[in-house]
Design an enzyme around this catalytic site. Structure first.
Site, short mmCIF file in Angstrom:
data_model
loop_
_atom_site.label_atom_id
_atom_site.label_comp_id
_atom_site.label_asym_id
_atom_site.label_seq_id
_atom_site.Cartn_x
_atom_site.Cartn_y
_atom_site.Cartn_z
N HIS A 282 40.12 44.47 42.09
CA HIS A 282 41.39 42.88 42.51
C HIS A 282 42.60 44.88 42.36
CE1 HIS A 282 44.85 41.03 42.16
NE2 HIS A 282 45.30 41.72 41.73
N GLU A 283 41.93 46.06 42.76
CA GLU A 283 43.31 46.88 42.83
C GLU A 283 42.69 47.39 43.62
OE1 GLU A 283 46.13 47.06 41.96
OE2 GLU A 283 45.88 45.30 40.45
#
Length: 372
Positions: free
Chosen positions: A69-70
């Protein structure tokens, strides 16, 4: 979040991945919850060691999904020309740390949506796998996959809440920025929405705790965290707006004190450390600036070698991030003044060294603006 309590565990696509000590608490709680509650209910009759192994593996997969996600945020931001320092995982998830904010609403929008889109895609892949394989998939694989599918959809949905600093808040700011052409106003509205969401989470948590659900205290902590970050984000944007209006020539130190490359470290320690205004000085050789000396680096040289080692040997010679024009804004050079940057900017006009700006100059400017 990052700091002495964070450790780099890997580097992916050239981006350091850090784990904050607080994330270990989350990892432990998730693992314990899965091993003692979720898996025993979903898969009854297994030995405790099997539950523990499943919980550990599922928690690692959850950890990996947050990293992806990051990383999605970071890679899209980097593709847009932004420098990424690191990705740090901490108690409330993760954060991609950039040296500067996006310079256009379109870049902000693309960067913000990348994380939730990745989480949604991971959830969708899990959903398709469970639906297509059905009973052919062993329960020991299907149950953890169903959990991870739910978690990824939940992460995507929560992050799309329209309040800064959540991803949805960044999307909202990008849209408002595009409409108003005013990033400060857009930030103010997006952060106020973020604060409202944070207060709402606190209110819900208080209600649930009064109903006897004591674990809802985490919801209150998360709400407080979002509210605090939203307020800090707006305060930082105000400062950036102020610094964007100030040219370097108005705060630079001039004329510039330079250090000849052939100067022994012993002379620098006496003449500059004791009486100098700055901690960094341009190093010159044959009239040209060839490097930047950080006086703190002197400490890394054994005292017995001070007389034999020269400034030229100790100086940093990569000046690619340490040169700017007099008309450049103070805000534009902030990344260069970060601890992992050159720490000073040489102001050059028509090929001539006109001044130098350090972190101390910016701090003095901020103090003056506040009347301190």
């Amino acid at each position: 979040m990052p700091g002495t309590s964070s450790r780099t565990i890997a580097t992916l696509f050239g981006i350091p991945i850090e784990v904050n000590a607080s994330w270990l608490l989350v990892f432990f709680l998730v693992s314990v919850g899965l091993a003692t509650s979720y898996f025993p209910q979903a898969l009854p009759g297994l030995p405790a060691t099997a539950y523990a192994a499943l919980a550990f593996g599922t928690a690692l997969a959850f950890f990996a999904s947050i990293v992806l996600h990051e990383l999605a945020h970071s890679l899209v931001a980097r593709a847009g020309g932004l420098r990424i320092k690191r990705v740090t995982l901490f108690v409330f998830g993760g954060v991609s740390q950039m040296e500067e904010e996006p310079r256009s609403p379109l870049r902000e929008l693309a960067m913000a949506i990348a994380g939730p889109a990745t989480s949604f895609l991971l959830g969708l892949l899990g959903l398709v796998a469970v639906a297509s394989l059905g009973e052919r998939m062993p329960e020991l694989a299907r149950v953890p996959l169903e959990y991870l599918t739910f978690i990824n959809f939940s992460v995507a949905a929560f992050n799309l809440l329209p309040g800064f600093p959540l991803d949805g808040g960044r999307v909202l700011r990008a849209l408002l920025w595009a409409l108003t052409k005013d990033v400060l106003r857009a930030t103010r509205w997006a952060t106020r929405t973020g604060q409202a969401i944070g207060y709402g989470l606190v209110a819900v948590a208080v209600y649930l705790v009064l109903q006897g659900q004591l674990d809802a205290i985490w919801l209150a902590i998360m709400g407080w965290f979002i509210t605090t970050l939203a307020a800090n984000a707006y305060a930082q944007q105000v400062i950036r707006a102020q610094l964007a209006a100030v040219p370097l020539e108005s705060i630079m130190s001039s004329p510039v004190v330079t250090v000849p490359a052939e100067t022994p470290i012993s002379e620098v320690a006496e003449a500059y450390v004791l009486g100098g205004r700055h901690s960094r000085y341009p190093v010159v050789e044959d009239g040209r600036v060839v490097g930047l000396l950080d006086l703190h680096a002197v400490r890394s040289v054994p005292r017995q070698a001070w007389s034999s080692k020269t400034v030229g040997e100790l100086a940093v010679h990569d000046l690619s991030r340490a040169v700017a024009a007099p008309s450049a804004s103070v805000e534009s050079i902030l990344p260069s003044l970060e601890p992992d940057g050159p720490g000073a900017v040489l102001v050059v006009e028509d090929g001539r060294l006109a001044g130098i700006v350090t972190r101390g100059d910016v701090i003095r400017l901020l103090r003056q603006s506040r009347g301190v």
